[in-house]
Design an enzyme around this catalytic site. Sequence first.
Site, PDB file in Angstrom:
ATOM      1  CB  SER A 140      -0.920   0.013   1.226  1.00 10.22           C
ATOM      2  OG  SER A 140      -1.838  -1.049   1.143  1.00 10.22           O
ATOM      3  N   GLY A 341     -27.052 -22.213  -3.093  1.00  7.84           N
ATOM      4  CA  GLY A 341     -26.943 -23.316  -2.136  1.00  7.84           C
ATOM      5  C   GLY A 341     -25.616 -24.040  -2.281  1.00  7.84           C
ATOM      6  CD  GLU A 365      -4.892  -1.568 -10.809  1.00 12.04           C
ATOM      7  OE1 GLU A 365      -4.643  -0.365 -10.625  1.00 12.04           O
ATOM      8  OE2 GLU A 365      -4.721  -2.158 -11.877  1.00 12.04           O
TER       9      GLU A 365
HETATM   10  P1  TGC Z   1       1.311  11.212  -2.093  1.00  8.83           P
HETATM   11  O1  TGC Z   1       2.318  12.092  -1.422  1.00  8.83           O
HETATM   12  O2  TGC Z   1      -0.134  11.344  -1.734  1.00  8.83           O
HETATM   13  O3  TGC Z   1       1.424  11.370  -3.669  1.00  8.83           O
HETATM   14  C1  TGC Z   1       2.677  11.318  -4.329  1.00  8.83           C
HETATM   15  C2  TGC Z   1       2.542  12.152  -5.590  1.00  8.83           C
HETATM   16  O4  TGC Z   1       1.551  11.555  -6.437  1.00  8.83           O
HETATM   17  C3  TGC Z   1       0.463  12.457  -6.682  1.00  8.83           C
HETATM   18  N1  TGC Z   1      -0.751  11.624  -6.679  1.00  8.83           N
HETATM   19  C4  TGC Z   1      -1.365  11.245  -7.802  1.00  8.83           C
HETATM   20  N2  TGC Z   1      -1.128  11.549  -9.085  1.00  8.83           N
HETATM   21  C5  TGC Z   1      -1.940  11.002 -10.006  1.00  8.83           C
HETATM   22  N3  TGC Z   1      -2.958  10.165  -9.674  1.00  8.83           N
HETATM   23  C6  TGC Z   1      -3.214   9.826  -8.401  1.00  8.83           C
HETATM   24  N4  TGC Z   1      -4.188   8.986  -8.111  1.00  8.83           N
HETATM   25  C7  TGC Z   1      -2.405  10.391  -7.395  1.00  8.83           C
HETATM   26  N5  TGC Z   1      -2.365  10.281  -6.044  1.00  8.83           N
HETATM   27  C8  TGC Z   1      -1.348  11.036  -5.620  1.00  8.83           C
HETATM   28  C9  TGC Z   1       0.518  13.442  -5.534  1.00  8.83           C
HETATM   29  O5  TGC Z   1      -0.092  14.664  -5.892  1.00  8.83           O
HETATM   30  C10 TGC Z   1       2.009  13.578  -5.316  1.00  8.83           C
HETATM   31  O6  TGC Z   1       2.511  14.404  -6.339  1.00  8.83           O
HETATM   32  P2  TGC Z   1       3.784  15.353  -6.062  1.00  8.83           P
HETATM   33  O7  TGC Z   1       3.943  16.093  -7.329  1.00  8.83           O
HETATM   34  O8  TGC Z   1       3.385  16.195  -4.890  1.00  8.83           O
HETATM   35  O9  TGC Z   1       4.918  14.437  -5.759  1.00  8.83           O
HETATM   36  O10 TGC Z   1       1.815   9.718  -1.944  1.00  8.83           O
HETATM   37  P3  TGC Z   1       1.827   8.740  -0.709  1.00  8.83           P
HETATM   38  O11 TGC Z   1       3.164   8.088  -0.666  1.00  8.83           O
HETATM   39  O12 TGC Z   1       1.361   9.443   0.541  1.00  8.83           O
HETATM   40  O13 TGC Z   1       0.776   7.618  -1.127  1.00  8.83           O
HETATM   41  C11 TGC Z   1      -0.536   7.868  -1.397  1.00  8.83           C
HETATM   42  C12 TGC Z   1      -1.296   6.545  -1.614  1.00  8.83           C
HETATM   43  C13 TGC Z   1      -1.353   5.710  -0.355  1.00  8.83           C
HETATM   44  C14 TGC Z   1      -2.718   6.961  -1.987  1.00  8.83           C
HETATM   45  C15 TGC Z   1      -0.641   5.742  -2.764  1.00  8.83           C
HETATM   46  O14 TGC Z   1       0.589   5.288  -2.396  1.00  8.83           O
HETATM   47  C16 TGC Z   1      -1.462   4.544  -3.212  1.00  8.83           C
HETATM   48  O15 TGC Z   1      -2.377   4.693  -4.034  1.00  8.83           O
HETATM   49  N6  TGC Z   1      -1.152   3.301  -2.713  1.00  8.83           N
HETATM   50  C17 TGC Z   1      -1.765   2.092  -3.247  1.00  8.83           C
HETATM   51  C18 TGC Z   1      -0.744   1.340  -4.073  1.00  8.83           C
HETATM   52  C19 TGC Z   1      -1.344   0.648  -5.257  1.00  8.83           C
HETATM   53  O16 TGC Z   1      -2.446   0.947  -5.713  1.00  8.83           O
HETATM   54  N7  TGC Z   1      -0.625  -0.284  -5.828  1.00  8.83           N
HETATM   55  C20 TGC Z   1      -1.074  -0.955  -7.026  1.00  8.83           C
HETATM   56  C21 TGC Z   1       0.008  -1.768  -7.644  1.00  8.83           C
HETATM   57  S1  TGC Z   1      -0.356  -2.292  -9.305  1.00  8.83           S
HETATM   58  C22 TGC Z   1      -1.553  -3.440  -9.154  1.00  8.83           C
HETATM   59  O17 TGC Z   1      -2.069  -3.705  -8.130  1.00  8.83           O
HETATM   60  C23 TGC Z   1      -1.956  -4.104 -10.415  1.00  8.83           C
HETATM   61  S2  TGC Z   1      -3.099  -5.369 -10.169  1.00  8.83           S
HETATM   62  C24 TGC Z   1      -3.347  -6.061 -11.675  1.00  8.83           C
HETATM   63  C25 TGC Z   1      -4.537  -5.546 -12.403  1.00  8.83           C
HETATM   64  O18 TGC Z   1      -4.719  -4.339 -12.533  1.00  8.83           O
HETATM   65  O19 TGC Z   1      -5.338  -6.282 -12.892  1.00  8.83           O
HETATM   66  P1  FAD Z   2      -0.587  -4.255   2.714  1.00  7.93           P
HETATM   67  O1  FAD Z   2      -0.249  -2.944   2.171  1.00  7.93           O
HETATM   68  O2  FAD Z   2       0.398  -4.932   3.619  1.00  7.93           O
HETATM   69  O3  FAD Z   2      -1.986  -4.177   3.446  1.00  7.93           O
HETATM   70  C1  FAD Z   2      -2.454  -5.189   4.364  1.00  7.93           C
HETATM   71  C2  FAD Z   2      -3.697  -4.616   5.068  1.00  7.93           C
HETATM   72  O4  FAD Z   2      -3.329  -3.435   5.784  1.00  7.93           O
HETATM   73  C3  FAD Z   2      -4.806  -4.193   4.084  1.00  7.93           C
HETATM   74  O5  FAD Z   2      -6.069  -4.410   4.664  1.00  7.93           O
HETATM   75  C4  FAD Z   2      -4.557  -2.702   3.948  1.00  7.93           C
HETATM   76  O6  FAD Z   2      -5.721  -1.972   3.546  1.00  7.93           O
HETATM   77  C5  FAD Z   2      -4.154  -2.370   5.378  1.00  7.93           C
HETATM   78  N1  FAD Z   2      -3.424  -1.097   5.432  1.00  7.93           N
HETATM   79  C6  FAD Z   2      -2.184  -0.812   4.963  1.00  7.93           C
HETATM   80  N2  FAD Z   2      -1.871   0.470   5.203  1.00  7.93           N
HETATM   81  C7  FAD Z   2      -2.958   1.015   5.808  1.00  7.93           C
HETATM   82  C8  FAD Z   2      -3.275   2.311   6.292  1.00  7.93           C
HETATM   83  N3  FAD Z   2      -2.433   3.348   6.194  1.00  7.93           N
HETATM   84  N4  FAD Z   2      -4.494   2.493   6.898  1.00  7.93           N
HETATM   85  C9  FAD Z   2      -5.385   1.474   6.983  1.00  7.93           C
HETATM   86  N5  FAD Z   2      -5.137   0.227   6.543  1.00  7.93           N
HETATM   87  C10 FAD Z   2      -3.947   0.006   5.962  1.00  7.93           C
HETATM   88  N6  FAD Z   2       1.202  -5.142  -7.789  1.00  7.93           N
HETATM   89  C11 FAD Z   2       1.903  -4.645  -8.846  1.00  7.93           C
HETATM   90  O7  FAD Z   2       2.745  -3.759  -8.678  1.00  7.93           O
HETATM   91  N7  FAD Z   2       1.694  -5.117 -10.097  1.00  7.93           N
HETATM   92  C12 FAD Z   2       0.795  -6.087 -10.367  1.00  7.93           C
HETATM   93  O8  FAD Z   2       0.619  -6.470 -11.523  1.00  7.93           O
HETATM   94  C13 FAD Z   2       0.050  -6.641  -9.280  1.00  7.93           C
HETATM   95  N8  FAD Z   2      -0.819  -7.664  -9.493  1.00  7.93           N
HETATM   96  C14 FAD Z   2      -1.446  -8.252  -8.431  1.00  7.93           C
HETATM   97  C15 FAD Z   2      -2.247  -9.387  -8.653  1.00  7.93           C
HETATM   98  C16 FAD Z   2      -2.860 -10.020  -7.576  1.00  7.93           C
HETATM   99  C17 FAD Z   2      -3.674 -11.257  -7.821  1.00  7.93           C
HETATM  100  C18 FAD Z   2      -2.734  -9.490  -6.279  1.00  7.93           C
HETATM  101  C19 FAD Z   2      -3.435 -10.139  -5.114  1.00  7.93           C
HETATM  102  C20 FAD Z   2      -1.942  -8.383  -6.050  1.00  7.93           C
HETATM  103  C21 FAD Z   2      -1.277  -7.751  -7.123  1.00  7.93           C
HETATM  104  N9  FAD Z   2      -0.417  -6.662  -6.932  1.00  7.93           N
HETATM  105  C22 FAD Z   2       0.281  -6.127  -7.973  1.00  7.93           C
HETATM  106  C23 FAD Z   2      -0.122  -6.202  -5.574  1.00  7.93           C
HETATM  107  C24 FAD Z   2      -1.213  -5.314  -4.993  1.00  7.93           C
HETATM  108  O9  FAD Z   2      -1.224  -4.048  -5.594  1.00  7.93           O
HETATM  109  C25 FAD Z   2      -0.951  -5.209  -3.477  1.00  7.93           C
HETATM  110  O10 FAD Z   2      -1.287  -6.472  -2.941  1.00  7.93           O
HETATM  111  C26 FAD Z   2      -1.765  -4.118  -2.815  1.00  7.93           C
HETATM  112  O11 FAD Z   2      -1.309  -2.838  -3.197  1.00  7.93           O
HETATM  113  C27 FAD Z   2      -1.714  -4.220  -1.270  1.00  7.93           C
HETATM  114  O12 FAD Z   2      -0.419  -4.406  -0.806  1.00  7.93           O
HETATM  115  P2  FAD Z   2      -0.073  -5.596   0.246  1.00  7.93           P
HETATM  116  O13 FAD Z   2      -0.597  -6.860  -0.330  1.00  7.93           O
HETATM  117  O14 FAD Z   2       1.360  -5.491   0.544  1.00  7.93           O
HETATM  118  O15 FAD Z   2      -0.959  -5.271   1.513  1.00  7.93           O
END
Ligand code: TGC
Ligand code: FAD
Length: 386
Positions: A140, A341, A365
């Site tokens: 995250s 069921g 995501e």
């Molecule tokens: P923070 O300081 O809030 O932001 C850093 C910089 O990013 C800008 N920003 C954004 N820009 C564009 N779109 C957004 N949604 C943005 N959110 C923030 C922000 O303005 C800042 O810009 P700058 O110019 O000031 O540097 O960052 P933070 O470190 O406090 O984190 C914020 C948080 C927690 C929301 C972010 O880290 C987050 O979204 N975490 C979740 C991680 C995540 O979604 N991982 C996904 C991995 S990929 C995946 O899961 C693929 S699954 C496969 C499939 O899709 O099917």
């Molecule tokens: P953690 O971040 O360890 O979270 C564990 C729990 O703690 C969650 O309930 C979370 O909500 C909670 N938590 C964490 N921080 C906070 C907070 N500040 N406040 C409250 N609750 C919090 N990633 C990629 O980069 N590319 C990919 O293609 C990709 N594909 C994926 C495919 C699958 C099938 C899966 C399961 C995951 C994939 N991911 C990918 C990773 C995915 O994006 C991460 O699993 C996700 O971002 C959460 O990270 P984590 O699993 O480390 O959970």
Amino acid sequence: MLPIDFYRIEDFLTDEEKVVQEAAARLVDKEILPVIADSFEEGKFLHGIVEKIADQGFLGACIDEKYGGAGIGEVAYGLMMHELERGDSGIRSFASVQHSLVAYPILLFGSEEQKKRWLPALVNGKKIGCFGLTEPDFGSDPAGMLTTARIDGDEFVLNGSKAWITNAPIADISVIWAKFDGTIRSFIVEGKPKGFEVIPTKHKFSMRASTTGSIFLHDVRIPKDNMLHGAKGLGSALKCLNHARYGIAWGVVGAATACFQEAREYAKTRIMFGKPIGSFQLVQEKLADMATGITAGQLIALQLGRLMERGKVMPEQVSLAKRHNVRMALSVARQARDLLGASGISVEYHTIRHMLNLESVFTYEGTDHIHTLILGQAITGIPAYR
Ligand code: TGC
Ligand code: FAD
């Protein structure tokens, strides 16, 4: 047309959008639904599907035509995701990653030469891509990532690891996010160079028809030209995630629709206490709740798509849609599972597969909590992540 359409979404779609949705629906009905249960049960990616999805132009939906893309609008893209996930979240995941998390960053942040070099092969499905942001200890909170890049002569040298990466075991092009001089940047690793190791993720009980892996980078050398120069800071990765999260908002409505259709059919034909179970008020209440959730999800996704087409989207609007629609889809899947069921736990029906897949979608995501906090920050002005 959409299989569930209480609020006449169809009347608000263009002819092009209807054509895309219908083509995607045909592909899913013909090529995915007959085989997906086996693929899920065996834990195997449906390899042949890549070409078929690419042939329809779906992998280049929002990519400019000059790079081989279809250049269609955001709503058409969303409808395509809706249909693919009506088939299986794992297939939609493959397409989301290929399109929004690999081709899209190259389009946004790459040089003209890089776009010409990589986009056509991604769009026509000849090359498969993956997106490496998550690390074992930074899910995250990707800002804390430990993967690094340094310069050595004409090359970048990458070190670190990535976890849970969709498509990694079958990828030809890996988008790797790493810190260079303390700033998060984006690098393209082609093929599997020396020091680049992918270990497929085993023991998954969700997304079994999708392939996932861990990536280990040990002194991996890539040409200097493989950095996407326009990507600077975590915000660049988040820009791509906005697009993929939007696709999910549509996609999960498709998964919910599949569960609803199966439960409705079952409710009309399953006889208990001498009557179809669909004649009982408690069952009808569940079906009414499911249809209402799906309708709300469609409207949210459609309006978000229209906002995206006008270039007016705020990240919190994307978070609202991802959070609401995934919650809705999981709830619909669980209610459908109940109505089926004992049959509801068998992959001979679609529902349990969707239900298990949606557990991943709830987490990836941006977890449900993270999107709640993004909304909380937008509402109060106070970030509550740390
Ligand atoms: P923070 O300081 O809030 O932001 C850093 C910089 O990013 C800008 N920003 C954004 N820009 C564009 N779109 C957004 N949604 C943005 N959110 C923030 C922000 O303005 C800042 O810009 P700058 O110019 O000031 O540097 O960052 P933070 O470190 O406090 O984190 C914020 C948080 C927690 C929301 C972010 O880290 C987050 O979204 N975490 C979740 C991680 C995540 O979604 N991982 C996904 C991995 S990929 C995946 O899961 C693929 S699954 C496969 C499939 O899709 O099917
Ligand atoms: P953690 O971040 O360890 O979270 C564990 C729990 O703690 C969650 O309930 C979370 O909500 C909670 N938590 C964490 N921080 C906070 C907070 N500040 N406040 C409250 N609750 C919090 N990633 C990629 O980069 N590319 C990919 O293609 C990709 N594909 C994926 C495919 C699958 C099938 C899966 C399961 C995951 C994939 N991911 C990918 C990773 C995915 O994006 C991460 O699993 C996700 O971002 C959460 O990270 P984590 O699993 O480390 O959970």
